[in-house]
Design an enzyme around this catalytic site. Structure first.
Site, short mmCIF file in Angstrom:
data_model
loop_
_atom_site.label_atom_id
_atom_site.label_comp_id
_atom_site.label_asym_id
_atom_site.label_seq_id
_atom_site.Cartn_x
_atom_site.Cartn_y
_atom_site.Cartn_z
N ALA A 88 0.84 -1.21 0.00
CA ALA A 88 0.00 0.00 0.00
C ALA A 88 0.87 1.25 0.00
O ALA A 88 0.61 2.21 -0.74
CB ALA A 88 -0.92 0.00 1.21
N LYS B 37 20.07 -24.35 -14.94
CA LYS B 37 19.74 -23.93 -16.30
C LYS B 37 18.25 -23.62 -16.31
O LYS B 37 17.42 -24.53 -16.19
CB LYS B 37 20.08 -25.04 -17.30
CG LYS B 37 19.88 -24.63 -18.74
CD LYS B 37 20.46 -25.68 -19.67
CE LYS B 37 20.43 -25.22 -21.13
NZ LYS B 37 19.10 -24.95 -21.63
N ARG C 103 17.33 -13.73 -28.68
CA ARG C 103 18.50 -14.41 -29.21
C ARG C 103 18.43 -14.49 -30.74
O ARG C 103 19.43 -14.36 -31.42
CB ARG C 103 18.56 -15.82 -28.61
CG ARG C 103 19.72 -16.63 -29.08
CD ARG C 103 19.86 -17.89 -28.26
NE ARG C 103 20.96 -18.66 -28.78
CZ ARG C 103 20.83 -19.55 -29.74
NH1 ARG C 103 19.66 -19.78 -30.26
NH2 ARG C 103 21.88 -20.21 -30.19
#
Ligand code: IVH
Length: 652
Positions: free
Chosen positions: A32, A114, A135
């Site tokens: 808040a 990974k 990528r």
């Protein structure tokens, strides 16, 4: 009035709370209180739009939807990782490096999870985020800065960052967030995403940043591209610096040897289900950046790192059935019943299909081979259908194994009554009311007759005796007697009913009656040619062919020969001759009977029936919905009447 300094101070404050919350997972104020600060910032910007800087926290969401993504060439290609699935492959990687170096590689590695997400490259110039790209093919990606700005864990500005800093990392979405988002999509009738990775990629490639902002994307850095203004000696040093300037990094550990790597791998695998996001293995990296340079790279992956993967979360198996489950809200959810398959240690035999749209989108069918995925406590779901393993139409009958035959639309078993299911169907039809009318022989008994080999053709029904019947499950003496009486009683039959009972393809009750009326005896009908058969009202070339084929089948012929010796044909009951000389056509809906029953009634009262309007037709019985036939009848001046009037005419 607020000053520009107030604005800058507030902007910094909001951003630092963002970081505390999203980067360090350590909020300093309540939600808040944060909201109040944020609203105050928005207010100031409304008053002084000229103050708004592109790195203001309010600028994370906004902007117009894009038409297309701008292409971005990576200064250093984004490579992928070589993968190991077993210990031996990890050992081979170590040996390979030793061969390249001419000595064992330094005992200094980093190990880290990974993350199963979507890779991103962030470019910071003088600490300001100026570009973010996917990528792509490794060399050229797409500029997705409008999306990435909405990821709260990505700082828009770094404190004390070098002149140029290219950061590589993984964007991802947590499993709980993924489920919640899919749940909401399904509730809205939209299609769910197959897995968190797809959802991540889809969210980043969103052209509307407003939508991306509503997706709970996260980010962690795991490497660097080009850096100017600072030189790092090790990966560890670089990652620590990234954290210092405000970037979240993938948690890593430093280890010395293969044994430690293996133990990290095992530990991480065991903790996988407890994680709130998907990981699919670990990444092992040489820590020394100078050594990395010496080792160099192959065309697609560096020699200095390897991904050691975990067992797959996805396995393929077969769909045995699709059932529906009713939930608390009353919603029906389709569930695929699967041939049990072990997926990373858990046997899976059901998978959710979410909703009917998903069935359609997957194109899933019973018998299909599908890819099933389970992750953490998520209900296993079908990722996709492995279409190339889809069985074609069965080449053999699923019941008896006989060869099948295809017509344009259907597949048929070629085994006739030698197929137990065809035989059961034939017996059921033979006993039905419009056929031999043998009461009390339902599917329960027919199953047993056939399965025990008591009845191999409908003719065998007449060879049943009390002794045999008494061997059946749930059979009593009285029941057996009644059954045999009913069978015996059916031996007096009209030719029409008998023909219907044979179950000739395309020949129903009415056509059977018409055939009986035209030919009079079984012998004459069996000898009729295709042309001769077509003289019967209602019988066209296809029906005629079907009748001829039926009688020509040697198996059928043998059964009919036997039945002919058992059945005593009686004259078709003439209930009246109110329709003598009439040719009746029924069109539109009928209220008290089926079309076939109506035709039989007409025959029993001396009439003939037809399916189409021609000059020979003398009476048309029209019900609701009657169309062109009624019109044509009116044009030809043929008498038209209602079902009620027709029934009155024959005294009903
Ligand atoms: S390091 C030269 N570390 O896995 C490549 N990659 O197959 C260096 N990934 O697309 C990558 N977690 O986005 C590295 N901890 C991690 C990672 C990670 C996920 C992704 C990465 C890349 C793919 C490589």
């Amino acid at each position: 009035m607020s000053s520009r300094e107030d604005y800058h101070r507030l902007r910094g404050e909001v951003e630092s709370h963002n970081q505390a919350y999203f980067v360090y997972d350590d909020p300093k104020i309540s939600d808040a209180a944060y909201d109040a600060l944020y609203r105050r910032l928005e207010e100031m910007e409304r008053e002084h739009p000229e103050w708004i800087a592109p790195d203001s926290p309010t600028q994370r969401v906004g902007g117009k939807a894009l038409d297309r993504f701008e292409k971005v060439e990576h200064r250093v290609p984004l490579l992928s990782l070589e993968k190991a699935y077993e210990e031996a492959e990890l050992a081979a990687w170590m040996e390979q490096m030793a061969r390249e170096l001419g000595r064992p590689v330094d005992p200094d590695f980093t190990v880290e999870p990974k993350i199963d997400g979507d890779s991103l490259e962030l470019v910071y110039e003088k600490g300001v985020l100026v570009q973010a790209s996917t990528r792509g093919d490794g060399r050229v990606g797409e500029n997705v800065i409008h999306s990435v700005r909405t990821i709260k864990a990505v700082p828009l500005r770094l404190e004390g960052a070098p002149e140029l800093l290219e950061v590589r990392g993984e964007a991802y979405i947590g499993i709980a967030d993924f489920r919640e988002l899919n749940r909401r999509l399904v509730e809205k009738g939209e299609e769910p995403f197959a897995n968190p990775r797809n959802l991540t990629a889809g969210s980043i490639k969103q052209k509307d940043p407003g939508i991306t902002a509503s997706r709970p994307l996260r980010f962690r850095a795991h490497g660097l591209g080009v850096v100017k203004g600072v030189k790092f000696r090790t990966h560890d040093e670089a990652m620590r610096r990234l954290q210092e300037v405000g970037l979240p990094v993938v948690p890593y550990e430093r280890v010395k040897d293969e044994a430690a790597i293996l133990s990290y791998w095992k530990r991480t695998l065991e903790g996988r289900d407890a994680l709130d996001h998907e990981i699919d293995g670990i990444v092992v990296k040489v820590n020394d950046l100078g050594l990395r340079e010496v080792l160099g790279e192959r065309s697609k992956s560096p020699r200095w790192a390897i991904a050691y993967k975990f067992p797959s979360r996805e396995e393929s198996t077969q769909v045995l059935a699709v059932d529906w489950q009713v939930g608390r809200s009353g919603r029906l959810t389709p569930v695929a019943r699967l041939k049990p398959v072990s997926i990373s240690g858990v046997t899976v035999s059901n998978a959710t299909l979410h909703n009917p749209g998903q069935i359609r989108d997957l194109g899933i069918r019973v018998g299909d081979t599908v890819l099933v995925r389970r992750a953490g406590d998520v209900i296993p779901y079908v990722v996709k259908v492995v279409t190339d393993q889809r069985p074609l139409v069965p080449e053999t009958c699923p019941t008896c194994g006989a060869r099948t035959e295809r017509t344009e639309a259907d597949v048929f078993c070629t085994n006739g009554f030698r197929c137990p299911d065809q035989l059961k169907g034939a017996i059921d039809h033979f006993c039905s009311r419009g056929a031999m009318n043998i009461e009390g022989i339902g599917p329960e008994w027919i199953e047993q007759f056939v399965d025990r080999g008591f009845v191999k053709s409908v003719a065998d029904l007449y060879g049943l005796d009390t002794a045999r019947l008494m061997t059946l499950d749930r059979m009593g003496e009285k029941l057996a007697r009644n059954m045999l009486d009913a069978i015996a009683g059916s031996r007096k039959a009209t030719l029409g009913r008998f023909l219907n009972a044979l179950g000739i393809g395309q020949v129903g009750e009415a056509t059977a009656g018409a055939l009986a009326g035209q030919f009079g005896t079984l012998g004459k009908l069996r000898a009729a040619t295709v042309e001769g058969l077509q003289e019967v009202q209602d019988v066209g070339p296809r029906v005629a062919e079907s009748i001829r084929r039926f009688f020509d089948d040697p198996g059928n012929a043998a059964v009919i020969d036997r039945l002919a010796g058992l059945v005593e044909f009686r004259q078709a009951e003439r209930k009246g001759d109110a329709l003598a000389g009439q040719v009746v056509v029924f069109t539109g809906g009928l209220e008290t009977m089926t079309r076939d029953q109506a035709k039989v009634l007409a025959q029993e009262h001396g009439g003939k029936t037809a399916d189409s309007i021609s000059k020979g037709v003398t009476l048309v019985v029209a019900g609701p919905g009657a169309g062109s036939k009624l019109e044509k009848a009116r044009k030809l001046g043929i008498t038209v009447e209602t079902e009620g009037a027709f029934l009155k005419r024959i005294g009903r």
